[in-house]
Enzyme design. Sequence first.
Site, PDB file in Angstrom:
ATOM      1  N   ASN A  84     -54.892 -75.917  31.275  1.00 50.45           N
ATOM      2  CA  ASN A  84     -54.945 -77.494  31.542  1.00 50.45           C
ATOM      3  C   ASN A  84     -55.341 -77.631  32.917  1.00 50.45           C
ATOM      4  O   ASN A  84     -54.735 -76.888  33.951  1.00 50.45           O
ATOM      5  CB  ASN A  84     -53.362 -77.861  31.425  1.00 50.45           C
ATOM      6  CG  ASN A  84     -53.297 -79.317  31.823  1.00 50.45           C
ATOM      7  OD1 ASN A  84     -52.303 -79.711  32.216  1.00 50.45           O
ATOM      8  ND2 ASN A  84     -54.408 -80.224  31.743  1.00 50.45           N
ATOM      9  N   GLY A  85     -56.351 -78.391  33.036  1.00 49.16           N
ATOM     10  CA  GLY A  85     -57.010 -78.563  34.185  1.00 49.16           C
ATOM     11  C   GLY A  85     -58.260 -78.552  34.236  1.00 49.16           C
ATOM     12  O   GLY A  85     -58.778 -78.546  32.983  1.00 49.16           O
ATOM     13  N   TYR A 107     -49.717 -92.320  34.521  1.00 48.87           N
ATOM     14  CA  TYR A 107     -49.872 -92.615  33.295  1.00 48.87           C
ATOM     15  C   TYR A 107     -49.824 -91.369  32.114  1.00 48.87           C
ATOM     16  O   TYR A 107     -49.174 -91.536  31.085  1.00 48.87           O
ATOM     17  CB  TYR A 107     -51.632 -92.969  33.127  1.00 48.87           C
ATOM     18  CG  TYR A 107     -51.950 -92.926  31.756  1.00 48.87           C
ATOM     19  CD1 TYR A 107     -51.748 -94.241  30.986  1.00 48.87           C
ATOM     20  CD2 TYR A 107     -52.854 -91.784  31.299  1.00 48.87           C
ATOM     21  CE1 TYR A 107     -52.421 -94.194  29.701  1.00 48.87           C
ATOM     22  CE2 TYR A 107     -53.212 -91.931  30.026  1.00 48.87           C
ATOM     23  CZ  TYR A 107     -52.987 -93.000  29.164  1.00 48.87           C
ATOM     24  OH  TYR A 107     -53.375 -92.973  27.816  1.00 48.87           O
TER      25      TYR A 107
HETATM   26  P1  AMP Z   1     -59.829 -99.172  30.607  1.00 49.57           P
HETATM   27  O1  AMP Z   1     -59.741 -99.903  29.013  1.00 49.57           O
HETATM   28  O2  AMP Z   1     -61.113 -98.369  30.356  1.00 49.57           O
HETATM   29  O3  AMP Z   1     -59.706 -99.863  31.654  1.00 49.57           O
HETATM   30  O4  AMP Z   1     -58.641 -98.132  30.597  1.00 49.57           O
HETATM   31  C1  AMP Z   1     -57.376 -98.457  30.954  1.00 49.57           C
HETATM   32  C2  AMP Z   1     -56.336 -98.162  29.949  1.00 49.57           C
HETATM   33  O5  AMP Z   1     -56.347 -97.005  29.423  1.00 49.57           O
HETATM   34  C3  AMP Z   1     -54.954 -98.482  30.382  1.00 49.57           C
HETATM   35  O6  AMP Z   1     -54.330 -99.477  29.531  1.00 49.57           O
HETATM   36  C4  AMP Z   1     -54.466 -97.083  30.463  1.00 49.57           C
HETATM   37  O7  AMP Z   1     -53.097 -97.176  29.763  1.00 49.57           O
HETATM   38  C5  AMP Z   1     -55.227 -96.160  29.638  1.00 49.57           C
HETATM   39  N1  AMP Z   1     -55.691 -94.998  30.243  1.00 49.57           N
HETATM   40  C6  AMP Z   1     -55.976 -94.926  31.768  1.00 49.57           C
HETATM   41  N2  AMP Z   1     -56.364 -93.753  32.053  1.00 49.57           N
HETATM   42  C7  AMP Z   1     -56.289 -93.029  30.877  1.00 49.57           C
HETATM   43  C8  AMP Z   1     -56.754 -91.633  30.613  1.00 49.57           C
HETATM   44  N3  AMP Z   1     -57.365 -90.736  31.683  1.00 49.57           N
HETATM   45  N4  AMP Z   1     -56.866 -91.113  29.353  1.00 49.57           N
HETATM   46  C9  AMP Z   1     -56.487 -92.207  28.389  1.00 49.57           C
HETATM   47  N5  AMP Z   1     -56.211 -93.074  28.602  1.00 49.57           N
HETATM   48  C10 AMP Z   1     -56.150 -93.784  29.817  1.00 49.57           C
END
Ligand code: AMP
Length: 486
Positions: free
Chosen positions: A117-118, A257
């Site tokens: 993981n990483g 998150y």
């Molecule tokens: P976006 O729609 O591209 O602005 O992504 C933001 C949404 O995706 C938020 O509701 C977060 O909960 C979720 N999110 C943020 N970072 C990640 C990530 N690395 N992988 C999956 N979901 C993400």
Amino acid sequence: MLTTNPFDDDHLREECGIFGVYDVESAAAIVALGLHALQHRGQEAAGVTTWDGHLFHTHRAMGHVAGNFDRDDVIRSLSGRVGMGHVRYSTTGETAIRNVQPLFAELASGGFAVAHNGNISNAMTLKRELIRRGSIFQSTSDTETIIHLVATSSYRTLIDRFIDALRRIEGAYSLICMTPEGMIACRDPLGIRPLVMGKLGDATIFASETVALDVCGAEFVRHVEPGELITVSESGIRSIHPFAPVRARPCVFEQVYFSRPDSVVDGQSVYSVRKAIGAELARENPADADYVIPVPDSGVPAAIGYAQESGVPFELGIIRSHYVGRTFIQPADNIRHLGVKLKHNANRALLAGKRIVLIDDSIVRGTTSLKIVQMMRDAGATEVHMRIASPPTRHSCFYGVDTPERAKLLAARMTVEEMAAYIGADSLAFVSVDGLYRAMGEPGRDAASPSHCDACFTGDYPTTLTDHDEAAVPDQFALLDERVMA
Ligand code: AMP
């Protein structure tokens, strides 16, 4: 389709969870349970490898743990008392089974399986060197670099070879490895990605998060320390610290998150941290509104914190379907848009004529916020104030959290005011970087020596990023050119 480009590595976009158990009856069944609890860390593929005292057994599959590893025939084929597994997600075209972990190789010392993981931030540079010296890569994953480094090390024992390999890699790695002698778990010197140790009777467990211990009734023993390597074998458990000690910098986005809220990451309850971020957000950025509404599920703990601190009632204005995956975890942009609609629906009866504060954990591309704000207005909300429980994401992650290239990050392209206009909110505000650290019990960010990796918010990357130096790129392509010409 297999890629023909050895540097078409998809590791930049990898998010993963790992789990290992040493010496338990039907290890595969326990590994499958653990992977279930880690499914949020990667939903594209899963794999399990076991050791039965004579042979290694592996099953790797695209898709979820359920459906692949809840099958009797699969679990029975994975015999043995030692086992490990991996869940992964990647967004690039290269999603072939050959990249699904655990990866396995027969080394001079015997079989060697690894789950990672990483993200190794000099993998491409090392790979170029290894290919020149004759290594033949089977996958495009950065993790395979570790296997080749172990295989080609000039040290004698496997552990020394492994440490030699680790000393050559940079970036983020929590690793679980299996050999005929036992299991090895380790965490990079900065401890960027999490790893915990647990106990199930006499069996030892390693897992990315404590929720994977809870699911199989195991006891939490402790966190694997940054820079620590632990071996488990017939002769017992041994802890080694093969690196010069440095101030740890675990990933702050695990708190924001990535980890499950019911996990304890490096001593902090993720749920409590998220609630505290919500309270900070309320203090820093109040809004005159009728309801606090979370974007479920990721915005829920912060919204509870915001509501408790502000006194504005918490309500469920958006209902989430749990039968679709995370929006973000969809490979194509057009599907990602659809995913938001599939996943969330407005609770119209509640929202009509109301002023709301909408809470989400982060804005990355802005896709989710844009759709959700519109959805709130369509449902009759008169004012929509968006509050984000993390600072603006302005920089890509090179350590294993899926973020798009910088040009696609909304906050890298726009000011907060421009972002508010883009997503159609009446106001938009983010928690400050200091507020985020206060939520973790610190007075603010210690600029001289921060306690976490917060590069996605600050651009302060705690390691060198050899592969991402501009100078490194032309050279890789030069090698490619050589191959094409040959
Ligand atoms: P976006 O729609 O591209 O602005 O992504 C933001 C949404 O995706 C938020 O509701 C977060 O909960 C979720 N999110 C943020 N970072 C990640 C990530 N690395 N992988 C999956 N979901 C993400």
